[in-house]
Enzyme design. Structure first.
Site, PDB file in Angstrom:
ATOM      1  N   SER A   1      -9.917  -0.776   6.798  1.00 54.01           N
ATOM      2  CA  SER A   1      -9.328  -0.659   5.459  1.00 54.01           C
ATOM      3  C   SER A   1      -8.648  -1.895   4.882  1.00 54.01           C
ATOM      4  CB  SER A   1      -8.318   0.482   5.436  1.00 54.01           C
ATOM      5  OG  SER A   1      -9.007   1.681   5.287  1.00 54.01           O
TER       6      SER A   1
ATOM      7  N   SER B   1      -9.854   1.624   2.706  1.00 54.97           N
ATOM      8  CA  SER B   1      -9.014   2.356   1.799  1.00 54.97           C
ATOM      9  C   SER B   1      -7.969   1.518   1.045  1.00 54.97           C
ATOM     10  CB  SER B   1      -8.283   3.461   2.578  1.00 54.97           C
ATOM     11  OG  SER B   1      -7.400   2.908   3.530  1.00 54.97           O
TER      12      SER B   1
ATOM     13  N   LYS C   1       0.838  -1.203   0.000  1.00 51.06           N
ATOM     14  CA  LYS C   1       0.000   0.000   0.000  1.00 51.06           C
ATOM     15  C   LYS C   1       0.872   1.252   0.000  1.00 51.06           C
ATOM     16  CE  LYS C   1      -4.005   1.864   2.551  1.00 51.06           C
ATOM     17  NZ  LYS C   1      -4.890   1.672   3.722  1.00 51.06           N
TER      18      LYS C   1
HETATM   19  N1  GLN Z   1     -13.200   4.225   6.126  1.00 55.99           N
HETATM   20  C1  GLN Z   1     -12.602   4.528   7.378  1.00 55.99           C
HETATM   21  C2  GLN Z   1     -12.062   5.950   7.359  1.00 55.99           C
HETATM   22  O1  GLN Z   1     -12.222   6.581   6.386  1.00 55.99           O
HETATM   23  C3  GLN Z   1     -11.491   3.546   7.680  1.00 55.99           C
HETATM   24  C4  GLN Z   1     -10.324   3.753   6.804  1.00 55.99           C
HETATM   25  C5  GLN Z   1      -9.115   2.980   7.244  1.00 55.99           C
HETATM   26  O2  GLN Z   1      -9.212   1.952   7.892  1.00 55.99           O
HETATM   27  N2  GLN Z   1      -7.953   3.504   6.899  1.00 55.99           N
HETATM   28  O3  GLN Z   1     -11.506   6.430   8.290  1.00 55.99           O
END
Ligand code: GLN
Length: 495
Positions: free
Chosen positions: A178, A154, A79
């Site tokens: 995510s 994400s 990532k």
């Molecule tokens: N969708 C959640 C956020 O926007 C979790 C994202 C994540 O785990 N990085 O914070």
């Protein structure tokens, strides 16, 4: 990859060990696959073919010398918020578009130290903020099962790359879901380890009390292999737990046809189904898949009971105070002075800073910074941040209590399957709601894994297993037993 080339780490490493394929050949297969489909899927921000070939060559020499480890020679995607020396690490943000780290994150160092091959860096929501990969400053990733739909987020690039067969596995990060949520939406296995099990040194911070790094893989055995490589203490991350290493992969072998039943040394596995996770917002197809998965788990010998976690309804609000608060502090460093994008067209320092941040960050990141700065401001701190921390304690305590009764919880990973691109971008709260089932886990610092458990409307559904702190071994065993009894993880998108 559709021509019978190994798709899992364990298959690939077996073939590499028997010299049925070389790492260079395997890497070329992945690069071909990227060439063939990544203009449609768009899971990579950066592809590093030359570096990959060089690393594959080194891996082949290592295999020939008899010093291979389980990940030696196996190609992966990382990532784009995990620092990789000499390879752009952008966080899918204009702010870091030209940032090339001079050091490796501990996770990258450990994987590369085993001889892993880096194919490139995965697309994501900017700084990890989002649930659909649409908040990438560069382009959205598409779901390999249906290119008109999102892959989740994400770490959407990671899940899409693994589902499409571009990479054998991917490394993601999980602040509120995510790793698990895109895994559910793309039909991959996603593990979010206990807070502190995996080093975050070199992970570009979003919300430091919630962030964890973990694997996105094709199956549970691979998840254990990657966890073996990345878990463990790190003097460079003070939140990293100093605990002895466990061989997660060795713990998977099943003794009987009812591996979760009473025959085992510790009696039947007790599973709790929290009713609050099966709410109104859940799609009927997701519910059906989960109900049938729970029947399968019971058939494997587990004792299943309904449990209640009433503070779950507070988790979303709690998360959306804590995560933005920490994000507003963590992202204060992007001021155009030290590194990252810098607006130069002025002599005025304040204007330079304002323009740097105004142009460098996308709209969702700015929204989070403003929410967080507000929640932390004098006069509101007690009403928001402090309150959220108190709720966090309640959520933790409630999990502690339920884990006196059950070994693990079974829930949907996401209440919905992958949705069409653009369908939830107008209303931020609608997007936030996608993570209702995954956020509580980060709030409490617990481990959880998402495994494929069926299809709805032709799209993958994920089951989440949540356990107490440091119960990865047990979670992986339950997930493995389930996977052995089903075939969902073998399904591949037609791409
Ligand atoms: N969708 C959640 C956020 O926007 C979790 C994202 C994540 O785990 N990085 O914070």
């Amino acid at each position: 990859m559709s021509t019978g080339v190994p798709l899992t780490i364990h298959d690939a490493s077996g073939m590499l060990a028997r010299q049925e394929i070389s790492s260079l050949e395997l890497t070329e297969v992945c690069l071909d696959r990227i060439q063939q489909c990544d203009d449609r899927v768009r899971s990579f921000i950066t592809v590093t073919p030359e570096l990959a070939r060089q690393q594959a060559g080194e891996a082949d020499r290592r295999i020939a010398a008899g010093s291979a480890r389980p990940l030696t020679g196996v190609p992966m995607q990382v990532k784009d918020l995990i620092c990789t020396r000499g390879v752009a690490t952008t966080c899918a943000s204009r702010m870091l578009e030209d940032f090339v780290p001079v050091y490796n994150a501990t996770v990258a160092e450990r994987l590369l130290g085993q001889g892993a091959v880096l194919l490139g860096k995965g697309n994501m929501d900017e700084f990890g903020m989002g649930s659909s990969c649409e908040n990438s400053a560069f382009f959205p990733t598409r779901n390999p099962w249906d290119l008109e739909r999102v892959p989740g987020g994400s770490s959407g690039g990671g899940a899409a790359a693994v589902a499409a067969g571009e990479a054998v596995y991917a490394i993601g990060s999980d602040t509120g879901g995510s790793i698990r949520q895109p895994s559910a939406m793309c039909g991959t296995v996603g593990l979010k380890p206990t807070y502190g099990l995996v080093s975050r040194y070199g992970l570009i911070a979003y919300a430091s009390s919630l962030d964890q790094v973990g694997p996105i893989t094709r199956d549970v055995a691979d998840s254990a292999l990657v966890l073996n490589a990345i878990a463990g203490p790190d003097p460079r991350d003070s939140t990293c737990l100093d605990i002895p290493a466990i061989d997660y992969a060795a713990g998977l072998a099943l003794e009987s046809s009812t591996p979760l039943g009473r025959g085992g040394t510790s009696g039947a596995v007790r599973l709790g189904v929290p009713e609050e996770y099966f709410t109104d917002g859940m799609e009927p197809g997701v519910r059906e898949a989960l109900e049938s998965a729970i029947d399968t788990l019971a058939g494997l010998g587990a004792d299943v009971e309904t449990v209640s976690l009433p503070t779950t309804r507070l988790a979303l609000a709690c998360y959306y105070i804590i995560a933005p608060s920490e994000c507003s502090a963590n992202l204060a460093r992007y001021d155009g002075v030290k590194y990252g994008y810098s607006f130069q067209d002025t002599d005025n320092m304040w204007e330079a800073m304002e323009q740097t941040r105004g142009r460098g960050f996308g709209p969702e990141v700015k929204r989070r910074i403003m929410l967080g700065a507000y929640a932390l401001s004098a006069g509101y701190y007690d009403a928001y941040y402090l309150k959220a921390q108190q709720v966090r304690t309640l959520i933790r305590q409630e999990f502690d209590q339920v884990f006196q009764k059950v070994d693990a919880l079974v829930t949907p990973t996401s209440p919905v399957v992958a949705f069409p691109l653009g369908s939830k971008t107008a209303d931020p709260v609608e997007m936030y709601l996608i993570d209702v089932c995954t956020l509580p886990v980060n709030i409490a610092g617990l481990p959880a894994i998402s495994v494929p458990c069926g299809f709805s409307q032709g799209l993958p559904v994920g089951m989440q297993l949540i356990g107490p702190h440091l119960s990865e071994q047990r979670l992986l065993r339950i997930a493995y037993a389930y996977e052995q009894a089903t075939e969902w993880h073998e399904a591949r998108p037609d791409l």
